[in-house]
Scaffold this active site. Structure first.
Site, short mmCIF file in Angstrom:
data_model
loop_
_atom_site.label_atom_id
_atom_site.label_comp_id
_atom_site.label_asym_id
_atom_site.label_seq_id
_atom_site.Cartn_x
_atom_site.Cartn_y
_atom_site.Cartn_z
N HIS A 89 57.63 45.35 2.58
CA HIS A 89 57.00 45.90 3.74
C HIS A 89 55.91 46.68 3.10
CE1 HIS A 89 60.25 48.84 1.72
NE2 HIS A 89 59.06 49.63 1.54
N GLU A 140 56.14 50.05 7.37
CA GLU A 140 56.71 51.15 7.41
C GLU A 140 55.96 52.44 7.54
OE1 GLU A 140 58.89 52.15 3.42
OE2 GLU A 140 59.18 53.95 4.14
N HIS A 158 42.13 45.42 6.00
CA HIS A 158 42.79 45.06 7.48
C HIS A 158 44.12 44.61 7.10
CE1 HIS A 158 40.19 41.69 6.87
NE2 HIS A 158 41.48 40.73 7.17
N GLU A 206 43.06 42.45 11.98
CA GLU A 206 42.45 41.27 12.37
C GLU A 206 43.20 40.39 12.93
OE1 GLU A 206 41.77 38.86 9.03
OE2 GLU A 206 40.23 37.63 10.22
C1 LIG Z 1 40.21 34.84 6.74
C2 LIG Z 1 40.32 35.89 7.40
O1 LIG Z 1 41.55 36.30 7.09
C3 LIG Z 1 39.32 37.07 6.97
O2 LIG Z 1 39.67 38.16 7.17
S1 LIG Z 1 37.74 36.72 6.81
C4 LIG Z 1 37.00 38.15 7.75
C5 LIG Z 1 35.60 38.17 7.06
N1 LIG Z 1 35.78 39.37 5.79
C6 LIG Z 1 34.58 39.75 5.17
O3 LIG Z 1 33.66 39.62 5.66
C7 LIG Z 1 35.10 40.23 3.99
C8 LIG Z 1 33.87 40.80 3.28
C9 LIG Z 1 33.21 42.08 3.64
N2 LIG Z 1 32.04 42.52 3.02
C10 LIG Z 1 34.36 43.13 3.58
O4 LIG Z 1 34.36 43.91 2.53
O5 LIG Z 1 35.06 43.30 4.36
C11 LIG Z 1 34.87 39.20 8.10
O6 LIG Z 1 35.21 40.61 8.31
N3 LIG Z 1 34.16 38.64 8.89
C12 LIG Z 1 33.37 39.21 9.95
C13 LIG Z 1 33.28 38.21 11.19
O7 LIG Z 1 32.74 38.73 12.17
O8 LIG Z 1 33.73 37.00 11.04
ZN LIG Z 2 41.82 38.72 7.16
#
Ligand SMILES: C[C@@H](O)C(=O)SC[C@H](NC(=O)CC[C@H](N)C(=O)O)C(=O)NCC(=O)O
Ligand SMILES: [Zn+2]
Length: 262
Positions: A89, A140, A158, A206
């Protein structure tokens, strides 16, 4: 009602130690996993990625191109069947536990697994997830009496929730008053349809389109200051394996809504 400083907002992820948030850097990430005890492994590598395991994903600084830990899916399956360790968890603090339980059950489809109040310690716990704790990863929640908000900080990225239909999930969340911070669409630099939402305390989720996932609570994204150092820690100290790693030098500017920008 008082709010506590950031340092106490996050509890613990079973094998992860949130590190300081990376400065604005190109997006580099990795997925690690422990084997889930008794997980029904599928022949499909995608389903291996989505069996009841926690994949820790971290975006961070210096990263080299690297292969995964396995040379084949058979090797990965063999490891997963033999290794009995499992991430159980993740615990974090919320300002109103019944408000969060309502959001997670009505908007994210989780079940309340158990709740316990410890008046002598002045806190309440609630466990939620998509299946029993014996086989599924759980959240949790901790409510400390009299503390109604926390500063989450930039090190936490996230939680990932997999669903068959991101757009439908996002519309349900919006209809119930949830905050959508990034509309459904392909992830920048990839094809997977994602969206971002926030829970009542501001923790980010996400929503990923990944049909047929037996464990929807599929990842926790933490930002780390040294990707290879984190990989080494989670492999050596937690028994995890590197499942995949990707470098996105073209995406310096964060497109999500975690407030970490280049
Ligand atoms: C693969 C999937 O699980 C993801 O979380 S990728 C999402 C992507 N992440 C980032 O860009 C990380 C780097 C950023 N500088 C940070 O620190 O968060 C993301 O957020 N993409 C945005 C989008 O609109 O696609
Ligand atoms: Zn992700």
């Amino acid at each position: 009602m008082r709010a506590l400083p950031m340092a106490v907002s996050r509890g613990a992820v079973a094998c992860a130690t949130p590190a300081a948030a990376a400065a604005a850097v190109p997006r580099r990430s990795m997925l690690l996993s422990t084997a889930a005890a008794g997980a029904a492994l599928q022949s499909d590598p995608i389903r291996l990625m989505s069996t009841p395991k926690l994949k820790l994903r971290a975006s961070a600084g210096a990263a080299q191109a690297a292969a995964t830990s396995f040379s084949s899916n058979d090797e990965a399956f063999t490891w997963a069947k033999k290794d009995n360790r499992r991430l159980l968890h993740v615990v974090y603090r919320v300002g109103d536990i019944d408000r969060t339980i309502k959001f997670y059950t009505e908007c994210l489809g989780m079940k309340l697994l158990r709740k316990r109040d410890i008046p002598e310690e002045k806190y309440t716990n609630a466990f939620l997830g998509y299946g029993p704790e014996e086989t599924n990863f759980a959240i949790e929640l901790t409510y400390n009496y009299g503390v109604d908000s926390y500063d989450i900080g930039a090190g936490f990225g996230h939680f990932g929730i997999a669903t068959d239909d991101v757009a439908k999930t996002v519309e349900l969340i919006r209809a119930k008053g949830g905050k959508v911070t990034r509309e459904p669409g392909p992830v920048k630099g990839g094809k997977t349809v994602i969206a971002f939402i926030e829970d009542p305390d501001g923790y980010k989720f996400e929503i990923l389109e990944r049909p047929g996932t037996p464990e929807p609570l599929c990842q926790v994204m933490l930002r780390v200051g040294d990707l290879d150092r984190a990989i080494s820690f989670y492999e050596k100290a937690c028994g995890m394996k590197l499942l995949r790693k990707r470098d996105n030098p073209e995406y310096k500017v964060h497109g999500g809504d975690d407030g970490v920008r280049a």
